[in-house]
Write an enzyme that holds these catalytic residues in place. Structure first.
Site, PDB file in Angstrom:
ATOM      1  N   GLU A 257       0.674  -1.388  -0.046  1.00  0.00           N
ATOM      2  CA  GLU A 257      -0.568   0.153  -0.130  1.00  0.00           C
ATOM      3  C   GLU A 257       0.511   1.284  -0.005  1.00  0.00           C
ATOM      4  O   GLU A 257       0.851   2.401   0.960  1.00  0.00           O
ATOM      5  CB  GLU A 257      -1.170   0.252   1.674  1.00  0.00           C
ATOM      6  CG  GLU A 257      -0.058   0.258   2.825  1.00  0.00           C
ATOM      7  CD  GLU A 257      -0.110  -1.027   2.900  1.00  0.00           C
ATOM      8  OE1 GLU A 257      -0.337  -2.214   2.417  1.00  0.00           O
ATOM      9  OE2 GLU A 257       0.337  -1.192   4.654  1.00  0.00           O
TER      10      GLU A 257
ATOM     11  N   HIS B 256      -7.716  -4.115  -1.029  1.00  0.00           N
ATOM     12  CA  HIS B 256      -7.454  -3.966   0.156  1.00  0.00           C
ATOM     13  C   HIS B 256      -5.951  -3.148  -0.028  1.00  0.00           C
ATOM     14  O   HIS B 256      -6.197  -2.034   1.204  1.00  0.00           O
ATOM     15  CB  HIS B 256      -6.458  -5.513   0.239  1.00  0.00           C
ATOM     16  CG  HIS B 256      -5.864  -5.577   1.410  1.00  0.00           C
ATOM     17  ND1 HIS B 256      -6.106  -6.522   2.436  1.00  0.00           N
ATOM     18  CD2 HIS B 256      -4.539  -5.560   1.399  1.00  0.00           C
ATOM     19  CE1 HIS B 256      -5.587  -6.608   3.540  1.00  0.00           C
ATOM     20  NE2 HIS B 256      -4.030  -6.053   2.968  1.00  0.00           N
ATOM     21  N   GLU B 257      -5.318  -2.976  -0.945  1.00  0.00           N
ATOM     22  CA  GLU B 257      -4.268  -1.664  -0.997  1.00  0.00           C
ATOM     23  C   GLU B 257      -4.608  -0.502  -0.927  1.00  0.00           C
ATOM     24  O   GLU B 257      -4.363  -0.083  -0.019  1.00  0.00           O
ATOM     25  CB  GLU B 257      -3.479  -2.185  -2.117  1.00  0.00           C
ATOM     26  CG  GLU B 257      -2.871  -3.642  -2.608  1.00  0.00           C
ATOM     27  CD  GLU B 257      -2.108  -4.342  -0.508  1.00  0.00           C
ATOM     28  OE1 GLU B 257      -1.804  -3.086  -0.101  1.00  0.00           O
ATOM     29  OE2 GLU B 257      -2.486  -5.589  -1.098  1.00  0.00           O
TER      30      GLU B 257
ATOM     31  N   ASP C 169       8.628 -10.131  10.689  1.00  0.00           N
ATOM     32  CA  ASP C 169       7.319 -10.573   9.664  1.00  0.00           C
ATOM     33  C   ASP C 169       7.111 -12.265  10.175  1.00  0.00           C
ATOM     34  O   ASP C 169       6.169 -12.493   9.739  1.00  0.00           O
ATOM     35  CB  ASP C 169       9.299 -11.064   8.755  1.00  0.00           C
ATOM     36  CG  ASP C 169       8.278 -11.488   7.234  1.00  0.00           C
ATOM     37  OD1 ASP C 169       7.672 -10.413   6.790  1.00  0.00           O
ATOM     38  OD2 ASP C 169       8.580 -11.790   6.197  1.00  0.00           O
TER      39      ASP C 169
ATOM     40  N   TYR D  22      -5.024 -10.784   9.724  1.00  0.00           N
ATOM     41  CA  TYR D  22      -5.895 -10.119   8.740  1.00  0.00           C
ATOM     42  C   TYR D  22      -7.438 -11.043   8.974  1.00  0.00           C
ATOM     43  O   TYR D  22      -8.239  -9.943   9.263  1.00  0.00           O
ATOM     44  CB  TYR D  22      -4.978 -11.000   7.584  1.00  0.00           C
ATOM     45  CG  TYR D  22      -3.888 -10.345   7.000  1.00  0.00           C
ATOM     46  CD1 TYR D  22      -2.823 -10.883   7.515  1.00  0.00           C
ATOM     47  CD2 TYR D  22      -4.182  -9.360   5.951  1.00  0.00           C
ATOM     48  CE1 TYR D  22      -1.596  -9.552   6.496  1.00  0.00           C
ATOM     49  CE2 TYR D  22      -3.009  -8.935   5.190  1.00  0.00           C
ATOM     50  CZ  TYR D  22      -1.465  -9.205   5.879  1.00  0.00           C
ATOM     51  OH  TYR D  22      -0.353  -8.562   4.980  1.00  0.00           O
TER      52      TYR D  22
ATOM     53  N   GLU E  88      -4.035  -4.641   8.994  1.00  0.00           N
ATOM     54  CA  GLU E  88      -5.015  -5.241   8.332  1.00  0.00           C
ATOM     55  C   GLU E  88      -6.353  -6.010   8.779  1.00  0.00           C
ATOM     56  O   GLU E  88      -7.292  -6.330   7.671  1.00  0.00           O
ATOM     57  CB  GLU E  88      -3.584  -6.749   8.262  1.00  0.00           C
ATOM     58  CG  GLU E  88      -1.606  -6.503   7.799  1.00  0.00           C
ATOM     59  CD  GLU E  88      -1.585  -5.714   7.013  1.00  0.00           C
ATOM     60  OE1 GLU E  88      -3.241  -5.790   5.958  1.00  0.00           O
ATOM     61  OE2 GLU E  88      -0.525  -5.060   5.802  1.00  0.00           O
TER      62      GLU E  88
ATOM     63  N   HIS F  35      -6.365   0.323   2.457  1.00  0.00           N
ATOM     64  CA  HIS F  35      -4.967   0.533   3.645  1.00  0.00           C
ATOM     65  C   HIS F  35      -5.340   2.216   3.369  1.00  0.00           C
ATOM     66  O   HIS F  35      -3.875   2.820   4.340  1.00  0.00           O
ATOM     67  CB  HIS F  35      -3.511  -0.008   3.470  1.00  0.00           C
ATOM     68  CG  HIS F  35      -3.555  -1.332   3.802  1.00  0.00           C
ATOM     69  ND1 HIS F  35      -3.323  -1.201   5.132  1.00  0.00           N
ATOM     70  CD2 HIS F  35      -3.273  -2.534   3.231  1.00  0.00           C
ATOM     71  CE1 HIS F  35      -2.931  -2.700   5.381  1.00  0.00           C
ATOM     72  NE2 HIS F  35      -3.030  -3.215   3.850  1.00  0.00           N
TER      73      HIS F  35
HETATM   74  N1  BES Z   1       1.356  -4.390   3.742  1.00  0.00           N
HETATM   75  C1  BES Z   1       1.017  -5.420   3.364  1.00  0.00           C
HETATM   76  C2  BES Z   1       2.323  -6.423   3.005  1.00  0.00           C
HETATM   77  C3  BES Z   1       2.990  -6.820   3.577  1.00  0.00           C
HETATM   78  C4  BES Z   1       2.631  -7.119   4.993  1.00  0.00           C
HETATM   79  C5  BES Z   1       4.304  -6.659   3.702  1.00  0.00           C
HETATM   80  C6  BES Z   1       3.807  -6.689   6.370  1.00  0.00           C
HETATM   81  C7  BES Z   1       5.568  -6.169   4.277  1.00  0.00           C
HETATM   82  C8  BES Z   1       5.007  -6.883   6.230  1.00  0.00           C
HETATM   83  C9  BES Z   1      -0.159  -5.446   2.728  1.00  0.00           C
HETATM   84  O1  BES Z   1      -1.254  -4.931   1.968  1.00  0.00           O
HETATM   85  C10 BES Z   1      -0.779  -6.997   2.359  1.00  0.00           C
HETATM   86  O2  BES Z   1      -1.887  -7.505   3.173  1.00  0.00           O
HETATM   87  N2  BES Z   1      -0.630  -7.894   0.551  1.00  0.00           N
HETATM   88  C11 BES Z   1      -1.423  -9.349   0.505  1.00  0.00           C
HETATM   89  C12 BES Z   1      -2.593  -8.521  -0.134  1.00  0.00           C
HETATM   90  C13 BES Z   1      -3.977  -8.921   0.434  1.00  0.00           C
HETATM   91  C14 BES Z   1      -4.593  -8.912  -0.772  1.00  0.00           C
HETATM   92  C15 BES Z   1      -4.255 -10.350   1.376  1.00  0.00           C
HETATM   93  C16 BES Z   1      -0.636 -10.151   0.184  1.00  0.00           C
HETATM   94  O3  BES Z   1       0.907  -9.166  -0.237  1.00  0.00           O
HETATM   95  O4  BES Z   1      -0.709 -11.288  -0.262  1.00  0.00           O
HETATM   96 ZN    ZN Z   2      -2.421  -6.033   4.054  1.00  0.00          ZN
END
Ligand code: BES
Ligand code: ZN
Length: 597
Positions: A265, A289-290, A371, A379, A312, A293
């Site tokens: 995002e 989703h993005e 991480d 989520y 999330e 955010h």
């Molecule tokens: N912000 C996240 C990606 C992220 C989270 C990067 C934690 C690094 C550390 C992004 O918004 C996200 O949640 N992406 C998901 C997609 C979503 C539809 C659930 C993904 O990448 O799968």
């Molecule tokens: Zn996200």
């Protein structure tokens, strides 16, 4: 400013913003593809308490050439010992009147946020490509910063790139290349460091509306524009739900397939995986989703990575509401139902790994990589917690609450306890409702999913369940019953098949859904796991090509994990990984090296 404290409020940053804090960044940089090095000056405008004599930045694998104050006055600086997760603290001596810190530095070719792609790793095969991924704590590998989500700053940048490439940032962006190869950026709204982003490549732009559009490599642009045709409807739908979009433009950058996430995002410019370009617009909830955010996360930001669910969980809730508004209740319920099944599987895995505490919403990631907190718990458990509040006290009330929550707390950080206080007081004052503390206890501070978790219900999935039941009873799959199935129904079908299947059964299922030939990455990923489990060798070449060409961690994880369950599969996985590894971003290799290297 607040009084001196020695316990850092954010366990993942060395910075002490309560003493001296950054307010604005002026970043001047040159991007060198031949050495994979960024040479830059980061000039930080700061604010400090009266007796502060030092300001601390986070860095990781950055080589500092020089640090000066204000108009180039020399000063001393120290770099502390390197921590393998957090990197190093850079302490710069300051004076009471210091306004600006100028840090001249170079990044290392292995900088964790940066992925440098060779021309062969792009769609066009002619030009190299660079993108960053700063969340959660990787910004410090390309910009010395106070790398905590609780610290916000505005920024401007001047970036020099090879003349045939375009540079983009999470800021005001150019829409075409210029002759100089120098691009200027401004981000006037304050953002935390994990939202710093840069991408450089052979990129073109096409508008969707007067405030949104798509950037992609030329050969991907038309497909991407078609796939995301509803972008403006999503933005205005989101605004109708929870208030005005506060970042001026909303553009999407479609990256090469090695991008490790589905989406990121980055403000004004979402970074997205090309694996959502399915050709039928069936995976666009990722964009919802993005986009969501832009409120949950980018406006109201988790104060630490222990509060990651605030980013999330709220975003999945908001995303699902956007999808409901645009495509109807049943579609949203399909998404929620797929998510719930993934959550149950994730909780099972976490429990089997002994990580019971990671199934709480409020995390304790001290001394761990943030991480580790990126699981379905933040989520989907987060989503169902918010949905249970919605169901208990009413949807209109919850919508009123959310709109005010985003407005009142915009451009600020929020921790779990702050959220609890806010919602409790809000429901009391606004609706005269005594918010039930038990909800906090059972969802935020307890492991697993509470008994009374809301149950999504989709009519379309009920029809899929009938087909699965028929198959279980009579081994009969009637193609006419699946004539109008969308990606979500096929996924529900695949994820609810029996664990063990004979070769003949695999063959007839494959005939039924044409999974092996699918061009849809979600389907290939789900079908790959089933194929490996049941030794369906027809999929072998597809799986190998998919693992080599795709860097999205969410797809790679389940496939590699299924492969390594047998000795033979483990050998296969290692061979494939050795071929694929150079295509992956650090966040992916950091996960899979432990497993396969
Ligand atoms: N912000 C996240 C990606 C992220 C989270 C990067 C934690 C690094 C550390 C992004 O918004 C996200 O949640 N992406 C998901 C997609 C979503 C539809 C659930 C993904 O990448 O799968
Ligand atoms: Zn996200």
């Amino acid at each position: 400013m607040e009084q001196k404290t020695f316990k850092p409020t954010d366990p993942h940053s060395f910075s002490q913003p309560q003493e001296a804090r950054v307010k604005h960044l002026k970043w001047t940089s040159t991007i060198d593809f031949s050495t994979k090095i960024i040479t830059a000056v980061a000039s930080w405008t700061i604010e400090s308490i009266e007796d502060a004599d030092v300001i601390i930045f986070d860095i990781k694998d950055i080589k500092i050439a020089k640090v000066t104050l204000d108009d180039d006055q020399p000063t001393e600086f120290k770099i502390a010992e390197r921590d393998s997760i957090l990197g190093e603290a850079l302490a710069v001596m300051i004076k009471p009147y210091t306004k600006t810190i100028n840090i001249s530095y170079t990044t290392s070719p292995g900088a964790e946020a940066l992925q440098w792609l060779s021309p062969e790793q792009t769609a066009g095969k002619k030009f190299p490509f660079l993108f960053t991924q700063s969340q959660a704590i990787l910004a410090r590998s390309w910009v010395p910063c106070q790398d905590s989500p609780s610290v916000r700053f505005t920024y401007e940048a001047d970036v020099t790139v090879p003349k045939d490439l375009l540079a983009l940032m999470s800021a005001s962006n150019p829409q075409q290349k210029n002759e100089t190869g120098v691009y200027h950026f401004e981000m006037k709204q304050p953002v935390p460091s994990y939202l710093l982003a840069l991408s450089v490549g052979d990129l073109q732009f096409q508008a969707i509306s007067n405030r949104s559009g798509i950037y992609a490599e030329p050969s991907m642009l038309q497909k991407s524009v078609w796939e995301f045709a509803d972008l403006e409807k999503m933005i205005s739908g989101a605004e109708e739900l929870y208030g005005p979009y506060q970042w001026d433009r909303y553009d999407v950058l479609v990256l090469p397939p090695s991008f490790p996430f589905g989406g990121m995002e980055n403000p004004r410019l979402t970074f997205a995986t090309p694996t959502v370009i399915a050709g039928d617009r069936s995976l666009t909830s990722l964009i919802a989703h993005e986009l969501a955010h832009s409120w949950s996360g980018n406006l109201v930001t988790n104060a630490t990575w222990n509060d990651f669910w605030l980013n999330e969980g709220f975003t999945v809730y908001f995303e699902t509401r956007i999808m409901e508004k645009l495509y109807g209740k049943d579609h949203a319920e399909m998404l929620a139902s797929l998510n719930l099944q993934d959550l149950h599987n994730e909780i099972k895995d976490l429990n089997e790994a002994g990580l019971h505490a990671d199934t709480k919403l409020k995390l304790d990631l001290d001394d761990r990589n943030p991480d580790d907190g990126v699981t379905e718990v933040a989520y989907v458990k987060g989503y169902f917690f918010l949905r249970s509040i919605e169901e208990k006290y009413g949807k209109d009330k919850f919508d009123t609450f959310l709109k005010d929550y985003f407005y009142d707390n915009g451009f600020k950080s929020m921790n779990t306890e702050g959220f609890m206080t806010y919602i409790k007081e809000y429901y009391q004052k606004k609706f005269n409702i005594a918010f039930d503390d038990q909800l906090f206890q059972s969802w935020i501070f307890s492991e697993g999913v509470p008994e009374n978790c809301p149950r999504p219900s989709s009519d379309r999935f009920k029809k899929v369940d009938v087909v699965i039941a028929g198959w279980n009873a009579e081994q009969n799959l009637d193609k006419s019953k699946a004539g109008d199935w969308t990606t979500q129904e096929w996924l529900h079908f695949l994820k609810n098949l029996p664990d063990t299947l004979s070769q003949q059964q695999m063959q007839s299922i494959d005939n039924f859904g044409k999974f092996t030939q699918s061009g849809n990455a979600e389907i290939i990923s789900a079908w790959s796991v089933i194929a490996i489990r049941n030794n369906y060798q027809r999929m072998d070449p597809v799986i190998e090509a998919f693992l080599i060409n795709t860097g999205r961690r969410k797809f790679l994880g389940p496939i590699y994990n299924e492969l390594i369950k047998t000795e033979q599969g483990k050998q296969k996985a290692k061979v494939i990984y050795s071929k694929a590894r150079s295509n992956y971003h650090f966040v992916a290799t950091n996960t899979f090296d432990k497993l396969l290297n």
